[in-house]
Enzyme design. Sequence first.
Site, PDB file in Angstrom:
ATOM      1  N   ASP A  57      18.620 -10.887  -0.797  1.00 49.65           N
ATOM      2  CA  ASP A  57      17.199 -10.813  -0.472  1.00 49.65           C
ATOM      3  C   ASP A  57      16.879 -11.984   0.464  1.00 49.65           C
ATOM      4  O   ASP A  57      16.945 -13.145   0.050  1.00 49.65           O
ATOM      5  CB  ASP A  57      16.400 -10.927  -1.782  1.00 49.65           C
ATOM      6  CG  ASP A  57      14.902 -10.962  -1.550  1.00 49.65           C
ATOM      7  OD1 ASP A  57      14.462 -11.068  -0.383  1.00 49.65           O
ATOM      8  OD2 ASP A  57      14.165 -10.899  -2.551  1.00 49.65           O
ATOM      9  N   VAL A  58      16.527 -11.685   1.692  1.00 51.83           N
ATOM     10  CA  VAL A  58      16.357 -12.749   2.701  1.00 51.83           C
ATOM     11  C   VAL A  58      15.121 -13.619   2.465  1.00 51.83           C
ATOM     12  O   VAL A  58      14.911 -14.601   3.181  1.00 51.83           O
ATOM     13  CB  VAL A  58      16.321 -12.205   4.146  1.00 51.83           C
ATOM     14  CG1 VAL A  58      17.635 -11.552   4.516  1.00 51.83           C
ATOM     15  CG2 VAL A  58      15.152 -11.249   4.370  1.00 51.83           C
ATOM     16  N   TYR A 146       1.493  -5.601   6.068  1.00 50.27           N
ATOM     17  CA  TYR A 146       2.570  -5.392   7.055  1.00 50.27           C
ATOM     18  C   TYR A 146       2.153  -5.999   8.397  1.00 50.27           C
ATOM     19  O   TYR A 146       2.875  -6.806   8.983  1.00 50.27           O
ATOM     20  CB  TYR A 146       2.814  -3.902   7.205  1.00 50.27           C
ATOM     21  CG  TYR A 146       3.947  -3.516   8.128  1.00 50.27           C
ATOM     22  CD1 TYR A 146       5.259  -3.882   7.847  1.00 50.27           C
ATOM     23  CD2 TYR A 146       3.709  -2.744   9.273  1.00 50.27           C
ATOM     24  CE1 TYR A 146       6.308  -3.498   8.685  1.00 50.27           C
ATOM     25  CE2 TYR A 146       4.750  -2.356  10.107  1.00 50.27           C
ATOM     26  CZ  TYR A 146       6.040  -2.738   9.812  1.00 50.27           C
ATOM     27  OH  TYR A 146       7.074  -2.347  10.638  1.00 50.27           O
ATOM     28  N   ARG A 187       6.300   9.007   5.818  1.00 50.97           N
ATOM     29  CA  ARG A 187       5.970   9.055   7.240  1.00 50.97           C
ATOM     30  C   ARG A 187       5.895  10.500   7.692  1.00 50.97           C
ATOM     31  O   ARG A 187       6.463  11.399   7.070  1.00 50.97           O
ATOM     32  CB  ARG A 187       7.014   8.299   8.058  1.00 50.97           C
ATOM     33  CG  ARG A 187       7.222   6.911   7.539  1.00 50.97           C
ATOM     34  CD  ARG A 187       7.776   6.050   8.600  1.00 50.97           C
ATOM     35  NE  ARG A 187       6.743   5.773   9.558  1.00 50.97           N
ATOM     36  CZ  ARG A 187       6.485   4.564  10.026  1.00 50.97           C
ATOM     37  NH1 ARG A 187       7.196   3.539   9.652  1.00 50.97           N
ATOM     38  NH2 ARG A 187       5.517   4.381  10.891  1.00 50.97           N
TER      39      ARG A 187
HETATM   40  N1  UDP Z   1       0.401  11.926   8.704  1.00 54.69           N
HETATM   41  C1  UDP Z   1       0.007  13.220   8.412  1.00 54.69           C
HETATM   42  N2  UDP Z   1       0.587  13.856   7.349  1.00 54.69           N
HETATM   43  C2  UDP Z   1       1.582  13.303   6.581  1.00 54.69           C
HETATM   44  C3  UDP Z   1       2.007  11.986   6.892  1.00 54.69           C
HETATM   45  C4  UDP Z   1       1.393  11.326   7.960  1.00 54.69           C
HETATM   46  O1  UDP Z   1      -0.885  13.769   9.070  1.00 54.69           O
HETATM   47  O2  UDP Z   1       2.059  13.953   5.643  1.00 54.69           O
HETATM   48  C5  UDP Z   1      -0.236  11.224   9.832  1.00 54.69           C
HETATM   49  C6  UDP Z   1      -0.739   9.820   9.519  1.00 54.69           C
HETATM   50  O3  UDP Z   1      -2.049   9.868   8.965  1.00 54.69           O
HETATM   51  C7  UDP Z   1      -0.700   9.163  10.880  1.00 54.69           C
HETATM   52  C8  UDP Z   1       0.485   9.849  11.572  1.00 54.69           C
HETATM   53  O4  UDP Z   1       0.731  11.043  10.837  1.00 54.69           O
HETATM   54  O5  UDP Z   1      -1.863   9.428  11.606  1.00 54.69           O
HETATM   55  C9  UDP Z   1       1.751   9.000  11.583  1.00 54.69           C
HETATM   56  O6  UDP Z   1       1.958   8.511  10.286  1.00 54.69           O
HETATM   57  P1  UDP Z   1       3.241   7.688   9.871  1.00 54.69           P
HETATM   58  O7  UDP Z   1       3.076   7.298   8.449  1.00 54.69           O
HETATM   59  O8  UDP Z   1       4.451   8.440  10.249  1.00 54.69           O
HETATM   60  O9  UDP Z   1       3.252   6.393  10.792  1.00 54.69           O
HETATM   61  P2  UDP Z   1       2.126   5.355  11.284  1.00 54.69           P
HETATM   62  O10 UDP Z   1       0.775   5.753  10.760  1.00 54.69           O
HETATM   63  O11 UDP Z   1       2.579   4.039  10.785  1.00 54.69           O
HETATM   64  O12 UDP Z   1       2.204   5.503  12.755  1.00 54.69           O
END
Ligand code: UDP
Length: 328
Positions: A57-58, A146, A187
């Site tokens: 664990d860094v 984050y 994601r």
């Molecule tokens: N998103 C979505 N449905 C899902 C998961 C994510 O519509 O089941 C949307 C999320 O609200 C965001 C975009 O997809 O607007 C990308 O989300 P992700 O979590 O991949 O990455 P980040 O928001 O960090 O770019």
Amino acid sequence: MKKILITGAAGFLGSHLCDRFIKEGYHVIGMDNLITGDLKNIEHLFKLEQFEYYHHDVTTFVHVPGKLDYILHFASPASPIDYLKIPIQTLKVGALGTHNLLGLAKEKGARLLIASTSEVYGDPLVHPQTEEYYGNVNTIGPRGVYDEAKRFQESITMAYNRFHSLETRIVRIFNTYGPRMRLNDGRVIPAFMGQALRGEDLTVFGDGSQTRSFCYVDDQVEGIYRLLLSDYDLPVNIGNPHEITIRDFAEEIIKLTGTTQKVIYKDLPKDDPMQRQPDISKAKELLGWEPKVGREEGMRKTFEYFKTLSQEDLKRTAHRDFADRNRK
Ligand code: UDP
């Protein structure tokens, strides 16, 4: 033989970076504490003499014996669901972890590249995002752990660069995808592809008018590789500028996967950026880099990967609590 330490080695990007540096003839030390990483991503490297794995664990003192030429700091949770589940670790790996690795780099005379993110721009008021834009981040929102850890990471890295003359590089990574993404990281790409494979409807958050720009992992790795070996020490965006709304993206995934399911709409998570697209002029000019893999090809390769996962893997990810993402 050049020696490189890669933190977050068992993660999505970390494991692809291990592969690349092995291919380039480096001795690679992969480090991970497996909070979000998976040894499956690097198990093919264990038989190689060129590769060593340290379970560590860094956020605690990092010791590596012998010489070290380069360090890539890629350890961090990197999905909105993870920030909610493990917020303190997210802050610690960006802040304390980076501090430890800077100390190690200074001790060894190594060059350190840190993985920063488009999240430093927050919900951007400038579009597309250039490296000069300072961002629009909610410090106390769910993504703050984050975003602010990564912003601190950039600050402390520049402080070591200026005060200790340490050789540092900062890559600002925009949404990247490809094989070895975690199916359950919440994601959008694994979410949609997992839903298609399980025969569930695709969940679009909000009205789907928010945009993202998706970069295939091989392009991302090439950009990082070139940046590490360049002599430029200010932040560089690496991402694919081809922007799409999430609603249109869901339709693309429906076509690609051939699912007969439909799109359903859920609440937009708090502080979800409305638009995101990298300005990659700097990467083009300084590194001669631009993405080569189009979305169609990249998504096809990624879907092929998800199709190889077992039914068990798929089931395990079926009951994600997406409402989690809306917790204040
Ligand atoms: N998103 C979505 N449905 C899902 C998961 C994510 O519509 O089941 C949307 C999320 O609200 C965001 C975009 O997809 O607007 C990308 O989300 P992700 O979590 O991949 O990455 P980040 O928001 O960090 O770019």
